[in-house]
Design an enzyme around this catalytic site. Structure first.
Site, short mmCIF file in Angstrom:
data_model
loop_
_atom_site.label_atom_id
_atom_site.label_comp_id
_atom_site.label_asym_id
_atom_site.label_seq_id
_atom_site.Cartn_x
_atom_site.Cartn_y
_atom_site.Cartn_z
N THR A 1 0.83 -1.21 0.00
CA THR A 1 0.00 0.00 0.00
C THR A 1 0.86 1.26 0.00
O THR A 1 0.59 2.22 -0.73
CB THR A 1 -0.94 0.01 1.22
OG1 THR A 1 -1.78 -1.15 1.17
CG2 THR A 1 -1.81 1.26 1.24
N LYS B 1 -8.03 -1.55 -5.74
CA LYS B 1 -7.67 -2.73 -4.93
C LYS B 1 -8.87 -3.67 -4.96
O LYS B 1 -9.91 -3.36 -4.38
CB LYS B 1 -7.33 -2.31 -3.50
CG LYS B 1 -6.75 -3.44 -2.65
CD LYS B 1 -6.34 -2.91 -1.28
CE LYS B 1 -5.85 -4.03 -0.36
NZ LYS B 1 -4.43 -4.38 -0.59
N SER C 1 -8.95 -6.65 3.27
CA SER C 1 -9.32 -7.14 4.60
C SER C 1 -8.70 -6.22 5.64
O SER C 1 -7.64 -5.65 5.42
CB SER C 1 -8.81 -8.57 4.80
OG SER C 1 -9.34 -9.45 3.84
N ASN D 1 11.81 -0.27 2.88
CA ASN D 1 12.61 -0.26 4.12
C ASN D 1 14.09 -0.42 3.82
O ASN D 1 14.82 -1.10 4.56
CB ASN D 1 12.15 -1.38 5.07
CG ASN D 1 10.69 -1.26 5.44
OD1 ASN D 1 10.21 -0.18 5.75
ND2 ASN D 1 9.96 -2.38 5.38
#
Length: 229
Positions: free
Chosen positions: A17, A38, A42, A180
């Site tokens: 996302t 999308k 959930s 990251n």
């Protein structure tokens, strides 16, 4: 015709996302009319009795899209479990044709679209008398995939497994983005080098924690929306 790509990942909570939001934002910052979709979500949250798709909300707000988050998703569930299980527990049947129709309807408003998957590359959307896994959705939409991977420990293994599985399902892999990523960490640098060497697939961009923009050349970005097949 709308040019689109599909964002998947090596697993859950890798940053699909976040990367999708940066992709849409980058395209719009460059002046391109780019939207977001999308198929199944959930883990939506309840606000005054209505479900709010948090992932869609994040992308809409980050990219400055003039659209309601609920309009970006066709199957939205509160329980944070796999789409097949969330749907089953609510008595909902996920249909590929419905996903395709919804995607086509939304795409009419945009020249480019970023479509985001759920979970990892094998994520199940339906497991009953019919089996629908994420690759079935991707192939139904006829899109190439962009793989999001973590920059740290274990990513060589997870990327190679994801790439090999995607290839067995006949998916067109457009590139890899490391999330990251720490350019000062020797392991992260080596991970990028080895993943490109072992897969033959380019890491088109790396994203550090907290980055607000995607570091990628405009030409390279447009290339993945209209790949040479």
């Amino acid at each position: 015709m709308t040019k689109s790509l599909f964002v998947t990942a090596t697993g859950t909570d890798i940053g699909k996302t976040y990367i999708s939001a940066l992709l849409v934002k980058k395209m719009r910052d460059l002046g391109f009319n780019c939207g977001y979709y999308k198929p199944a979500l959930s883990g939506a949250y309840n606000k005054n009795g209505a479900l709010v798709p948090g992932d869609c909300e994040f992308v809409v707000n980050t990219a400055g899209l003039n659209i309601e988050p609920s309009d970006c998703v066709i199957y939205c569930f509160e329980e944070a479990v796999s789409p097949h299980l969330a749907a089953s527990r609510k008595g909902v049947t996920i249909e590929i044709d419905k996903i395709k129709d919804d995607y086509k309807t939304l795409s009419k408003n945009f020249d480019y679209m970023v479509v985001e998957g759920a979970g990892g590359i094998t994520c199940p959307f339906r497991l009953d008398e019919e089996t629908i896994l994420l690759p079935d959705v991707i192939k139904a939409l006829d899109l190439g995939i962009l793989i999001v991977a973590d920059g740290g420990l274990g990513t060589i293994n997870s990327v190679l497994l994801t790439v090999e599985y995607a290839k067995t399902r006949g998916l067109n892999i457009l590139g890899i983005i490391f999330n990251n990523y720490d350019k000062n960490d020797f392991m992260h640098v080596d991970n990028k080098l080895q993943v490109e060497r072992l897969t033959g697939i380019k890491v088109i961009s790396t994203v550090a924690k907290g980055d607000k923009d995607l570091d990628i050349d405009e030409g390279e970005l447009l290339k993945i929306f209209a790949p040479e097949v």
